[in-house]
Design a protein around this motif. Structure first.
Motif, PDB file in Angstrom:
ATOM      1  N   GLY A  60      29.742  38.338  47.044  1.00 55.47           N
ATOM      2  CA  GLY A  60      30.940  37.782  47.673  1.00 55.47           C
ATOM      3  C   GLY A  60      32.232  38.457  47.275  1.00 55.47           C
ATOM      4  O   GLY A  60      32.269  39.572  46.746  1.00 55.47           O
ATOM      5  N   LEU A  61      33.332  37.741  47.539  1.00 57.38           N
ATOM      6  CA  LEU A  61      34.664  38.295  47.290  1.00 57.38           C
ATOM      7  C   LEU A  61      34.890  38.679  45.840  1.00 57.38           C
ATOM      8  O   LEU A  61      35.694  39.570  45.540  1.00 57.38           O
ATOM      9  CB  LEU A  61      35.724  37.283  47.728  1.00 57.38           C
ATOM     10  N   HIS A  62      34.182  38.020  44.923  1.00 60.06           N
ATOM     11  CA  HIS A  62      34.351  38.360  43.508  1.00 60.06           C
ATOM     12  C   HIS A  62      33.918  39.790  43.222  1.00 60.06           C
ATOM     13  O   HIS A  62      34.296  40.375  42.216  1.00 60.06           O
ATOM     14  CB  HIS A  62      33.529  37.413  42.626  1.00 60.06           C
ATOM     15  N   GLY A  63      33.091  40.336  44.125  1.00 57.64           N
ATOM     16  CA  GLY A  63      32.611  41.700  43.942  1.00 57.64           C
ATOM     17  C   GLY A  63      33.724  42.717  43.868  1.00 57.64           C
ATOM     18  O   GLY A  63      33.541  43.806  43.317  1.00 57.64           O
ATOM     19  N   ALA A  64      34.892  42.388  44.427  1.00 57.20           N
ATOM     20  CA  ALA A  64      36.023  43.313  44.353  1.00 57.20           C
ATOM     21  C   ALA A  64      36.399  43.594  42.906  1.00 57.20           C
ATOM     22  O   ALA A  64      37.023  44.615  42.601  1.00 57.20           O
ATOM     23  CB  ALA A  64      37.222  42.743  45.109  1.00 57.20           C
ATOM     24  N   GLY A  65      36.007  42.694  42.007  1.00 53.13           N
ATOM     25  CA  GLY A  65      36.273  42.911  40.590  1.00 53.13           C
ATOM     26  C   GLY A  65      35.559  44.123  40.035  1.00 53.13           C
ATOM     27  O   GLY A  65      35.939  44.658  38.988  1.00 53.13           O
ATOM     28  N   LEU A  66      34.528  44.598  40.739  1.00 50.01           N
ATOM     29  CA  LEU A  66      33.790  45.760  40.275  1.00 50.01           C
ATOM     30  C   LEU A  66      34.620  47.040  40.360  1.00 50.01           C
ATOM     31  O   LEU A  66      34.291  48.046  39.738  1.00 50.01           O
ATOM     32  CB  LEU A  66      32.509  45.930  41.102  1.00 50.01           C
ATOM     33  N   ALA A  67      35.693  46.977  41.121  1.00 44.16           N
ATOM     34  CA  ALA A  67      36.570  48.143  41.237  1.00 44.16           C
ATOM     35  C   ALA A  67      37.458  48.297  40.011  1.00 44.16           C
ATOM     36  O   ALA A  67      38.182  49.291  39.880  1.00 44.16           O
ATOM     37  CB  ALA A  67      37.428  48.023  42.497  1.00 44.16           C
ATOM     38  N   HIS A  68      37.409  47.308  39.116  1.00 41.04           N
ATOM     39  CA  HIS A  68      38.236  47.337  37.908  1.00 41.04           C
ATOM     40  C   HIS A  68      37.380  46.937  36.713  1.00 41.04           C
ATOM     41  O   HIS A  68      36.370  46.251  36.851  1.00 41.04           O
ATOM     42  CB  HIS A  68      39.410  46.363  38.052  1.00 41.04           C
ATOM     43  N   SER A  69      37.787  47.343  35.536  1.00 37.01           N
ATOM     44  CA  SER A  69      37.049  46.973  34.334  1.00 37.01           C
ATOM     45  C   SER A  69      37.345  45.519  33.972  1.00 37.01           C
ATOM     46  O   SER A  69      38.342  44.950  34.399  1.00 37.01           O
ATOM     47  CB  SER A  69      37.441  47.881  33.161  1.00 37.01           C
ATOM     48  N   ARG A  70      36.463  44.942  33.179  1.00 41.44           N
ATOM     49  CA  ARG A  70      36.666  43.572  32.699  1.00 41.44           C
ATOM     50  C   ARG A  70      37.985  43.458  31.933  1.00 41.44           C
ATOM     51  O   ARG A  70      38.722  42.479  32.083  1.00 41.44           O
ATOM     52  CB  ARG A  70      35.482  43.174  31.813  1.00 41.44           C
ATOM     53  N   GLU A  71      38.299  44.475  31.160  1.00 42.24           N
ATOM     54  CA  GLU A  71      39.533  44.456  30.370  1.00 42.24           C
ATOM     55  C   GLU A  71      40.767  44.501  31.274  1.00 42.24           C
ATOM     56  O   GLU A  71      41.763  43.812  31.014  1.00 42.24           O
ATOM     57  CB  GLU A  71      39.539  45.636  29.400  1.00 42.24           C
ATOM     58  N   GLU A  72      40.720  45.303  32.329  1.00 42.00           N
ATOM     59  CA  GLU A  72      41.843  45.369  33.264  1.00 42.00           C
ATOM     60  C   GLU A  72      42.094  44.019  33.918  1.00 42.00           C
ATOM     61  O   GLU A  72      43.242  43.587  34.073  1.00 42.00           O
ATOM     62  CB  GLU A  72      41.565  46.416  34.350  1.00 42.00           C
ATOM     63  N   ILE A  73      41.025  43.339  34.286  1.00 35.43           N
ATOM     64  CA  ILE A  73      41.156  42.033  34.943  1.00 35.43           C
ATOM     65  C   ILE A  73      41.749  41.001  33.994  1.00 35.43           C
ATOM     66  O   ILE A  73      42.684  40.268  34.348  1.00 35.43           O
ATOM     67  CB  ILE A  73      39.780  41.566  35.464  1.00 35.43           C
ATOM     68  N   MET A  74      41.221  40.934  32.781  1.00 33.17           N
ATOM     69  CA  MET A  74      41.713  39.953  31.816  1.00 33.17           C
ATOM     70  C   MET A  74      43.178  40.220  31.452  1.00 33.17           C
ATOM     71  O   MET A  74      43.983  39.290  31.341  1.00 33.17           O
ATOM     72  CB  MET A  74      40.849  39.985  30.560  1.00 33.17           C
ATOM     73  N   ASP A  75      43.526  41.493  31.296  1.00 34.42           N
ATOM     74  CA  ASP A  75      44.918  41.836  30.982  1.00 34.42           C
ATOM     75  C   ASP A  75      45.853  41.418  32.111  1.00 34.42           C
ATOM     76  O   ASP A  75      46.946  40.886  31.868  1.00 34.42           O
ATOM     77  CB  ASP A  75      45.054  43.344  30.737  1.00 34.42           C
ATOM     78  N   HIS A  76      45.420  41.649  33.346  1.00 34.62           N
ATOM     79  CA  HIS A  76      46.286  41.309  34.478  1.00 34.62           C
ATOM     80  C   HIS A  76      46.455  39.797  34.612  1.00 34.62           C
ATOM     81  O   HIS A  76      47.554  39.299  34.838  1.00 34.62           O
ATOM     82  CB  HIS A  76      45.721  41.878  35.775  1.00 34.62           C
ATOM     83  N   VAL A  77      45.356  39.066  34.473  1.00 35.80           N
ATOM     84  CA  VAL A  77      45.402  37.614  34.670  1.00 35.80           C
ATOM     85  C   VAL A  77      46.199  36.920  33.573  1.00 35.80           C
ATOM     86  O   VAL A  77      47.031  36.044  33.844  1.00 35.80           O
ATOM     87  CB  VAL A  77      43.972  37.032  34.735  1.00 35.80           C
ATOM     88  N   TYR A  78      45.976  37.310  32.312  1.00 35.76           N
ATOM     89  CA  TYR A  78      46.560  36.565  31.205  1.00 35.76           C
ATOM     90  C   TYR A  78      47.813  37.199  30.592  1.00 35.76           C
ATOM     91  O   TYR A  78      48.612  36.504  29.956  1.00 35.76           O
ATOM     92  CB  TYR A  78      45.515  36.354  30.104  1.00 35.76           C
ATOM     93  N   LEU A  79      47.986  38.508  30.769  1.00 35.17           N
ATOM     94  CA  LEU A  79      49.109  39.168  30.095  1.00 35.17           C
ATOM     95  C   LEU A  79      50.168  39.728  31.047  1.00 35.17           C
ATOM     96  O   LEU A  79      51.357  39.653  30.765  1.00 35.17           O
ATOM     97  CB  LEU A  79      48.590  40.306  29.211  1.00 35.17           C
ATOM     98  N   ASN A  80      49.751  40.255  32.171  1.00 35.16           N
ATOM     99  CA  ASN A  80      50.674  40.991  33.024  1.00 35.16           C
ATOM    100  C   ASN A  80      50.974  40.329  34.364  1.00 35.16           C
ATOM    101  O   ASN A  80      51.732  40.880  35.156  1.00 35.16           O
ATOM    102  CB  ASN A  80      50.127  42.406  33.282  1.00 35.16           C
ATOM    103  N   SER A  81      50.398  39.185  34.620  1.00 36.74           N
ATOM    104  CA  SER A  81      50.660  38.513  35.892  1.00 36.74           C
ATOM    105  C   SER A  81      52.046  37.873  35.878  1.00 36.74           C
ATOM    106  O   SER A  81      52.434  37.231  34.901  1.00 36.74           O
ATOM    107  CB  SER A  81      49.613  37.427  36.154  1.00 36.74           C
ATOM    108  N   PRO A  82      52.829  38.020  36.957  1.00 36.61           N
ATOM    109  CA  PRO A  82      54.174  37.411  36.994  1.00 36.61           C
ATOM    110  C   PRO A  82      54.138  35.886  37.007  1.00 36.61           C
ATOM    111  O   PRO A  82      55.153  35.243  36.739  1.00 36.61           O
ATOM    112  CB  PRO A  82      54.769  37.964  38.293  1.00 36.61           C
ATOM    113  N   THR A  83      52.962  35.304  37.299  1.00 35.57           N
ATOM    114  CA  THR A  83      52.873  33.844  37.337  1.00 35.57           C
ATOM    115  C   THR A  83      52.189  33.261  36.113  1.00 35.57           C
ATOM    116  O   THR A  83      51.969  32.056  36.038  1.00 35.57           O
ATOM    117  CB  THR A  83      52.107  33.388  38.601  1.00 35.57           C
ATOM    118  N   THR A  84      51.811  34.106  35.167  1.00 33.45           N
ATOM    119  CA  THR A  84      51.132  33.638  33.961  1.00 33.45           C
ATOM    120  C   THR A  84      52.085  33.665  32.776  1.00 33.45           C
ATOM    121  O   THR A  84      52.740  34.668  32.525  1.00 33.45           O
ATOM    122  CB  THR A  84      49.910  34.522  33.644  1.00 33.45           C
TER     123      THR A  84
END
Length: 310
Positions: free
Chosen positions: A93-117
């Motif tokens: 499904g749509l979560h598969g788009a996460g495969l285009a990025h590393s686990r570390e990139e995703i976690m950094d974006h969600v928790y550290l670099n997101s303008p809404t976090t």
């Protein structure tokens, strides 16, 4: 329906919850199902925390966390028949788009670099561990029946559940979304790719003939084709056709580009390049399955790097 109640468990993994809600879309037909089914575990209906033994188990969502993997394995142990319910369960499904990025990139974006976090740390114990890959459930457990769709259409839900309850084989269809589309393919003199923000498509002519990218010809019909018949290009939410999945050197962009090129004056390489530039959209629903991800023609990281470089 069977005179004896059949025990049913459902569980959701990494998904939006829409597949569970789609069960209600059976409307009055759900009463026919409930006459023969005893729902034991269902996240939206019951407070059952364990995994009781059951004849049928419905799993929605893909495996993305440690909890997802544990839940899928437990459901397989306790349920005689497992249904991969929805495109996330079948293809990732749509979560598969996460495969285009590393686990570390995703976690950094969600928790550290997101303008809404508003956090400055990545939680280690408050959330389940994120696995390295998004995984369709049949790569972790054995699946007995596949029911793709985002969410599955009520027609196919009822057809599949009724067959299992009555002990018959569900009908297997391999038609594409194009098979149920009322539009007519015709050769045109269109020379440029269009999008819905810039132009309005004719109601009666195939989107490809008009220069609009539509995935109906490469998408399995598990929806009865409502989008193209109501003026919306198919986005492939039910997953690829068997032709796409089983042919190693053919994929979504190669098939669509060649068909569109035959119907218009747009070169196939131009169409293919356009689809590569928005690959996370066109491959959104199925890139996590190895049947797509392992194709030598699928180069998602290369395409993303080219877009970023430009």
């Amino acid at each position: 329906m069977s005179p004896e109640k059949i025990r049913l468990n459902t569980e959701w993994l990494c998904d939006c919850g829409g597949c569970h809600v789609s069960l209600v879309d059976l409307h009055e037909k759900i009463l026919n199902v409930l006459e023969s089914v005893q729902i034991q575990k269902c996240p939206v209906l019951t407070d059952e925390k364990g995994y009781p033994e059951a004849e049928i188990g419905i799993l929605t969502g893909s495996i993305r966390t440690e909890h997802d993997r544990h839940a899928a394995i437990e459901m397989r142990k306790k349920c005689k028949t497992i249904i991969a319910f929805g495109t996330c369960a079948v293809y990732g499904g749509l979560h598969g788009a996460g495969l285009a990025h590393s686990r570390e990139e995703i976690m950094d974006h969600v928790y550290l670099n997101s303008p809404t976090t508003r956090t400055n740390f990545i939680p280690a114990t408050e959330v389940d561990g994120l696995e390295k890959l998004v995984t369709p459930i049949d790569e972790v457990i054995e699946v007995d029946l596949y029911l793709p769709g985002c969410p599955p259409h009520a027609h196919f839900i009822f057809e599949g559940l009724s067959a299992l309850i009555e002990g018959t084989a569900p009908r297997v269809r391999q038609e594409s979304v194009c098979g149920g589309c009322n539009r007519t393919m015709k050769k045109s003199d269109v020379t440029e790719i269009k999008n819905s923000a810039d132009a309005v498509a004719d109601d009666d002519i195939c989107f490809l003939s008009q220069g609009f990218l539509c995935l109906g010809s490469v998408t399995l019909d598990r929806c009865l084709s409502p989008c193209p018949n109501h003026g919306i290009m198919c986005t492939g939410c039910a997953g690829p056709t068997m032709q796409i999945l089983t042919e190693p050197n053919r994929d979504i962009r190669t098939e669509v580009s060649e068909r569109m090129a035959r119907l218009t004056e747009i070169p196939s390489e131009v169409i293919r390049k356009s689809m590569e530039q928005s690959a996370k959209t066109h491959y959104a629903y199925a890139m996590a399955t190895k049947m797509i991800g392992d194709k030598p023609t699928f180069l998602i990281r290369k395409w993303i790097a080219e877009v970023e470089a430009s």
